[in-house]
Design an enzyme around this catalytic site. Sequence first.
Site, PDB file in Angstrom:
ATOM      1  N   HIS A 195       0.904  -1.235  -0.043  1.00  0.00           N
ATOM      2  CA  HIS A 195      -0.138  -0.126   0.083  1.00  0.00           C
ATOM      3  C   HIS A 195       0.959   1.418  -0.004  1.00  0.00           C
ATOM      4  O   HIS A 195       1.941   1.565   0.706  1.00  0.00           O
ATOM      5  CB  HIS A 195      -1.029  -0.155   1.131  1.00  0.00           C
ATOM      6  CG  HIS A 195      -2.053  -1.040   1.052  1.00  0.00           C
ATOM      7  ND1 HIS A 195      -3.135  -0.703   0.639  1.00  0.00           N
ATOM      8  CD2 HIS A 195      -2.040  -2.104   1.918  1.00  0.00           C
ATOM      9  CE1 HIS A 195      -3.931  -1.725   0.766  1.00  0.00           C
ATOM     10  NE2 HIS A 195      -3.469  -2.542   1.332  1.00  0.00           N
TER      11      HIS A 195
ATOM     12  N   GLU B 294      -9.275   4.792  -4.303  1.00  0.00           N
ATOM     13  CA  GLU B 294      -9.550   4.624  -2.860  1.00  0.00           C
ATOM     14  C   GLU B 294      -9.340   5.952  -2.031  1.00  0.00           C
ATOM     15  O   GLU B 294     -10.100   6.225  -1.161  1.00  0.00           O
ATOM     16  CB  GLU B 294      -9.335   3.437  -2.154  1.00  0.00           C
ATOM     17  CG  GLU B 294      -9.832   2.071  -2.621  1.00  0.00           C
ATOM     18  CD  GLU B 294      -8.837   0.928  -2.485  1.00  0.00           C
ATOM     19  OE1 GLU B 294      -9.469  -0.124  -2.984  1.00  0.00           O
ATOM     20  OE2 GLU B 294      -7.903   1.000  -1.864  1.00  0.00           O
TER      21      GLU B 294
ATOM     22  N   PHE C 105       0.955   3.220   7.743  1.00  0.00           N
ATOM     23  CA  PHE C 105      -0.463   3.355   8.109  1.00  0.00           C
ATOM     24  C   PHE C 105      -1.546   2.878   7.367  1.00  0.00           C
ATOM     25  O   PHE C 105      -1.553   3.385   6.323  1.00  0.00           O
ATOM     26  CB  PHE C 105      -0.638   4.927   8.752  1.00  0.00           C
ATOM     27  CG  PHE C 105      -1.959   5.294   9.272  1.00  0.00           C
ATOM     28  CD1 PHE C 105      -2.416   4.576  10.446  1.00  0.00           C
ATOM     29  CD2 PHE C 105      -2.895   5.914   8.168  1.00  0.00           C
ATOM     30  CE1 PHE C 105      -3.717   4.870  10.954  1.00  0.00           C
ATOM     31  CE2 PHE C 105      -4.316   6.041   8.850  1.00  0.00           C
ATOM     32  CZ  PHE C 105      -4.554   5.774  10.207  1.00  0.00           C
TER      33      PHE C 105
END
Length: 335
Positions: A59, A83, A114
């Site tokens: 990510h 997203e 995170f």
Amino acid sequence: MEFGFEEKDFLACCGSTKFAKEMALASPFASLEEAVSAARDVWFNKVDVHAWLQAFSAHPQIGDSTPSSHHATPTSAQWSKGEQSTALATATGSTLQELSEWNARYRQKFGFVFLICASGRSSGEILAELKNRYPNRPIAEFDIAAQEQMKVTELRLAKLFSSKANVSSTTDQYPAVATKKVEEDRVSIIGGHLTATSEATAGKTSQISTRTRPPITTHVLDVSRGSPGAGIEVRLEMWKGAQPRPSFGGTEIGGWVLQGSSTTDNDGRSGQLMSIVDAVDAGIYRISFNTGKYCPAGFFPYVSIVFEIRESQKREHFHVPLLFSPFSFTTYRGS
């Protein structure tokens, strides 16, 4: 109708190669619900800690488009961008800077990016959640991150099923769509139902402040060393005495009311000293620094800075830093 997918398809949903292999072996699936059930079983029962970390590393951090490892696929990178679209659309330059700073602190503490299911969330909401989760114990935060990864995976599985469907074969529950935008909106709704958080999120949205940080902040710079003043205790108080304001040289007792306290981090910045609100209460405030504990050989046992916020300034931001040395200090109103 059964839906069959390849390993690369599941790798786009979750950046763990172990997860993708297990899901490919379990494919085909008769429905999205069946795939989600299998995904939960694989993620929480069949893969190991290394697989979790591998998925996390695929990510990009919030506010960035570059994943932190090579495990991200072109499809997952495109989905990540979609997203985060709400967050990016609501972000300002200062918000992105603050997100970057807090992401760096988070990664330094926990060792991974995170992770949050960012779909439909504003930059302010994401930043607030990052700050809220930062104090967690590593073992607790690791579990939260895994839960968030599963939310993202479920959302992407819905997109994967949508891409397989067409006008003639799609069921009423997952109708085909004409445009990418409509598909994204519909998938977001599906994802919200799957994670059972849409109602809770909707209930909180109206309460979210447009600010991304508290209206009063501070940091400390040790000018004698040319470095941030880390580990300094900080207190924020507001005057609520019988008189409208404290008198010069007065001895009023009990007039100052604590709003919050913290300790400066390695960057010299204090933690959150008050709630994030759109309009701060007008009045007299005092920020105090325990400089005697930080510099026992110095001249100042503590430093207090008193300032006033007027009614016309209630929506402004007040950054009140301390530039400190053992025998002098200064301050200013910054941004």
